[in-house]
Structure formats: structure tokens, C-alpha cells
Scaffold this active site. Structure first.
Site, mmCIF file in Angstrom:
data_model
loop_
_atom_site.group_PDB
_atom_site.id
_atom_site.type_symbol
_atom_site.label_atom_id
_atom_site.label_comp_id
_atom_site.label_asym_id
_atom_site.label_seq_id
_atom_site.Cartn_x
_atom_site.Cartn_y
_atom_site.Cartn_z
ATOM 1 N N HIS A 142 0.824 -1.201 0.000
ATOM 2 C CA HIS A 142 0.000 0.000 0.000
ATOM 3 C C HIS A 142 0.864 1.259 0.000
ATOM 4 O O HIS A 142 1.908 1.324 0.660
ATOM 5 C CB HIS A 142 -1.050 -0.005 1.104
ATOM 6 C CG HIS A 142 -0.564 0.129 2.519
ATOM 7 N ND1 HIS A 142 -0.340 1.342 3.123
ATOM 8 C CD2 HIS A 142 -0.265 -0.810 3.435
ATOM 9 C CE1 HIS A 142 0.036 1.150 4.369
ATOM 10 N NE2 HIS A 142 0.107 -0.149 4.598
ATOM 11 N N ASP A 154 5.737 1.569 7.240
ATOM 12 C CA ASP A 154 4.340 1.164 6.955
ATOM 13 C C ASP A 154 3.672 2.130 5.983
ATOM 14 O O ASP A 154 2.986 3.073 6.395
ATOM 15 C CB ASP A 154 3.569 1.120 8.290
ATOM 16 C CG ASP A 154 2.154 0.559 8.089
ATOM 17 O OD1 ASP A 154 1.337 0.719 9.002
ATOM 18 O OD2 ASP A 154 1.868 0.017 6.989
ATOM 19 N N GLU A 187 -5.277 1.874 2.104
ATOM 20 C CA GLU A 187 -5.222 0.674 2.957
ATOM 21 C C GLU A 187 -5.547 1.075 4.384
ATOM 22 O O GLU A 187 -6.282 0.377 5.091
ATOM 23 C CB GLU A 187 -3.843 0.017 2.887
ATOM 24 C CG GLU A 187 -3.771 -1.351 3.559
ATOM 25 C CD GLU A 187 -3.525 -1.274 5.067
ATOM 26 O OE1 GLU A 187 -3.821 -2.269 5.753
ATOM 27 O OE2 GLU A 187 -3.079 -0.221 5.560
ATOM 28 N N GLU A 188 -5.025 2.225 4.771
ATOM 29 C CA GLU A 188 -5.201 2.650 6.158
ATOM 30 C C GLU A 188 -6.637 3.092 6.475
ATOM 31 O O GLU A 188 -6.978 3.307 7.642
ATOM 32 C CB GLU A 188 -4.216 3.784 6.490
ATOM 33 C CG GLU A 188 -2.740 3.433 6.299
ATOM 34 C CD GLU A 188 -2.216 2.414 7.305
ATOM 35 O OE1 GLU A 188 -1.009 2.094 7.253
ATOM 36 O OE2 GLU A 188 -3.025 1.893 8.128
ATOM 37 N N ASP A 216 3.479 -5.905 3.523
ATOM 38 C CA ASP A 216 3.086 -4.782 4.387
ATOM 39 C C ASP A 216 3.974 -4.741 5.627
ATOM 40 O O ASP A 216 3.795 -5.534 6.544
ATOM 41 C CB ASP A 216 1.609 -4.928 4.786
ATOM 42 C CG ASP A 216 1.005 -3.613 5.263
ATOM 43 O OD1 ASP A 216 -0.219 -3.504 5.300
ATOM 44 O OD2 ASP A 216 1.789 -2.716 5.637
ATOM 45 N N HIS A 313 2.505 3.568 13.099
ATOM 46 C CA HIS A 313 1.399 4.513 12.960
ATOM 47 C C HIS A 313 1.622 5.812 13.718
ATOM 48 O O HIS A 313 0.671 6.455 14.170
ATOM 49 C CB HIS A 313 0.062 3.878 13.392
ATOM 50 C CG HIS A 313 -0.531 2.998 12.339
ATOM 51 N ND1 HIS A 313 -1.802 2.458 12.426
ATOM 52 C CD2 HIS A 313 -0.019 2.528 11.169
ATOM 53 C CE1 HIS A 313 -2.053 1.746 11.352
ATOM 54 N NE2 HIS A 313 -0.992 1.769 10.569
HETATM 55 ZN ZN LIG Z 1 0.461 -1.060 6.401
#
Ligand SMILES: [Zn+2]
Length: 349
Positions: A142, A154, A187-188, A216, A313
């Protein structure tokens, strides 16, 4: 990657005649031992060429570029923001320079703003001009980050891995099956890009996708070595029939780089729409907020009792959050896995 399991979406069930893969199951969460048949398939020349050609240093260059994009756009590359659009331009440019025909299909999405107003998202797709057009081997990552940070691990690490493999493979390799690279948006916000992509395909075009490998997070500072495919009690967690063989080949390729991975279940990332479509899937991910065990630290290095990724994140998921050694293992293993299936003439692979 999303930490909690996502509510399932309406199923796009398709009957995949002739794609029944015979699988060997392994004990849950254990180190993977190769079932004889698959592990015995010798690596063809392309596997050796591609695993030898990819470079983690060049993958790091792509991560530097994504970091620069985030720095120039408010510190993130979230879908619906200029940082994401600049990421689309960057990836498209790299693929076109490598000789690929690139498409940027759109999809409808919600959740880019507080009003949840409908919006249009963009994916980036590129595939080889060689290989059987009705047998597509697909790999994806992603392209969006969370709004809170640049998302360099990420999932910039997945994006950089795919760009380096695609660039080394080229657009016209000697392959049996078409190789397709996907860079998904949203994706998030709930895998809306990958879901939108599959929804946009005709039934016939979906059936041409013989397998999908999701990448991922493959460069976390305290990262582990996990593969997905065949682990779990149902299709959502283990993947449809055939998924264990993909997980097995990826595990074998990781083992050839010197690490013994563990098998884990799917947790509802971009592979989820493919599972719902009945497409065999595999996955590579190195862990996120969970803590590395003592046994894992002994086997793989790193710190026991610490998160696999302390910056998951958050704003500190920056270039200095990257573990280049973890990236290198996954890069070579995924190159080998893709080359394995791209050159497979076996109806079952
Ligand atoms: Zn991810």
C-alpha cells in the site's frame, strides 16, 4: 497495516476451476518446515538472477524519496492528501523509467475528510509485457500512510521492495506468467484501494489472477520474520486453497537468506479482498505493535520484550526507523518468491 481484524465485506465468490493447490499444513505459529514436494522444486535461473540482482541500498533510495515527499507535504502521505498524490507520481515515474506500461485506475472512496464525503482514490498498476496474459502472478503493497506520520516502514518498505524488484525484473523478462505489481491507496482507511481494484475487474479478469502476495511492513527496527498463507482455521485467516504453498515458497526463500520465519494468520490487510474473491494469497510482514519474544530475539536478533516497531502509525515512522538488514532479507526472499511463480509451469502453482 491495521492492528484490529476488519469487519468482513460482501463476498465476491468465484469458482476457480483447476486452481486447487495441494497444501501441507504446519502447526500454528511454529517455525515453518518445508513440505517435501514444494521445497524440492529447484530454483530456476530467474530466481537466482533476481535474488542476486536486487539491492537493499537502492530500495533505501526509494525510502529516502518517500521521506522527502512526506517532508514536503505536511509530514505524511495519507490518501486524499498532496503527499499521497506525489507518491503516485513518484512510483509511476520509477516504473515508466524501468520500461513498464503504467495504469492509474481510480476507485470510489469515503473517509478522506470529516464529512465522510465520497471521493476518488488512485491505485498504480504495472505489469510485464511478457508472460501468459491469462495467468497473472500479482504482488502488492500500500502506497498510503496514516495521517499521523510519513509511513516509511508502513508501508514505504513494501513500496520500495516492489519498485526495486520491478526495476531489476524489467518489463519484458523471460517468464511463463504475467507479473503484475500493485500500489494500493486507502489501505489505512480499510483496504478501499485493493477492494476497489478487484471490484473494477470483470469476472474473467479476476479469474486470470492466479495468486496474490501482500507486502506490508518489511523493515521494522525490531522486526521479525513472519509469513502468511495456510496458517489458520478458516479462509479469512489461512487464505483460500493454494495459499499455504505461497506461504511455503516465501518461507523457503527467507530460509535461503539465513532466517527461519514463523507462520502467522492473515489479519485483514490488502489481501482480504483477494481472499474474498477466492484468489490464493501469501503475505510478508515483520510485526507491528506486538512484542518480540525471547525465543524470537535469540533466533532473529533484536530486543526481546520490545515492540517489533515502536514507531508504528506514529510521526516517528521515518527513514531512521528503518532496519536495512530486515529489509534486505525480505527483499531477496520476495524477489525469489515472485520469480518462482513467474516461471512456474505447474498448473497448481
Ligand atoms: Zn500497512
Amino acid at each position: 497495516m491495521i492492528a484490529t481484524r476488519r469487519p468482513t465485506r460482501p463476498r465476491i465468490r468465484l469458482a476457480f476451476a483447476g486452481i486447487s493447490l495441494i497444501l501441507a499444513s504446519t502447526a500454528c505459529g511454529s517455525a515453518r518446515q518445508s513440505p517435501e514436494s514444494d521445497a524440492k522444486v529447484p530454483d530456476g535461473p530467474l530466481v537466482q538472477q533476481l535474488t542476486g540482482a536486487v539491492s537493499d541500498a537502492r530500495a533505501m533510495d526509494h525510502l529516502q524519496a518517500l521521506q522527502k515527499i512526506a517532508d514536503q507535504h505536511g509530514g505524511n502521505r495519507a490518501s486524499g492528501t498532496p503527499g499521497y498524490e506525489a507518491s503516485v507520481e513518484y512510483v509511476t515515474g520509477v516504473l515508466r523509467d524501468a520500461g513498464f506500461d503504467v495504469s492509474i485506475p481510480t476507485y470510489q472512496v469515503s473517509g478522506h475528510d470529516d464529512e465522510d464525503a465520497p471521493a476518488t482514490g488512485r491505485n498504480v498498476i504495472a505489469q510485464t509485457r511478457t508472460g501468459h496474459p491469462d495467468r497473472v502472478v500479482m504482488i502488492g503493497a500500500h502506497l498510503d500512510s496514516v495521517p499521523k506520520g510519513p509511513g516509511i516502514v508502513d508501508d514505504g518498505s513494501g513500496v520500495a521492495t516492489l519498485l526495486e524488484i520491478a526495476t531489476r525484473l524489467g518489463a519484458e523478462p523471460a517468464v511463463q506468467n504475467t507479473v503484475r505489481f500493485a500500489f494500493f491507496g486507502d489501505e489505512e482507511t480499510g483496504s478501499q484501494g485493493s477492494n476497489g481494484y478487484l471490484q473494477s475487474l470483470s469476472t474473467d479478469d479476476r479469474q486470470k489472477i492466479k495468486l496474490y502476495v501482500n507486502v506490508d511492513m518489511v523493515a521494522s527496527p525490531n522486526g521479525g520474520y513472519f509469513v502468511q498463507g495456510g496458517e489458520g482455521t478458516d479462509e479469512e485467516t489461512a487464505g483460500p486453497a493454494g495459499s499455504a504453498t505461497i506461504g511455503q515458497v516465501l518461507a523457503d526463500q527467507l530460509a535461503k537468506t539465513g532466517v527461519t520465519p514463523e507462520s502467522i494468520e492473515f489479519v485483514g490487510d490488502d489481501e482480504a479482498p483477494f481472499i474474498e474473491a477466492g484468489i490464493p494469497v501469501g503475505g510478508a510482514e515483520n510485526g507491528d505493535r506486538k512484542k518480540k519474544t525471547t525465543e524470537q530475539a535469540k533466533a532473529w536478533g533484536g530486543q526481546a520484550g520490545q515492540d517489533y516497531d515502536r514507531c508504528y502509525h506514529t510521526a516517528c515512522d521515518r527513514i531512521d526507523n528503518v532496519n536495512q538488514d530486515v529489509l534486505n532479507h525480505y527483499l531477496r526472499a520476495l524477489a525469489g518468491t515472485l520469480a518462482h511463480f513467474a516461471t512456474s509451469t505447474n498448473e497448481r502453482h
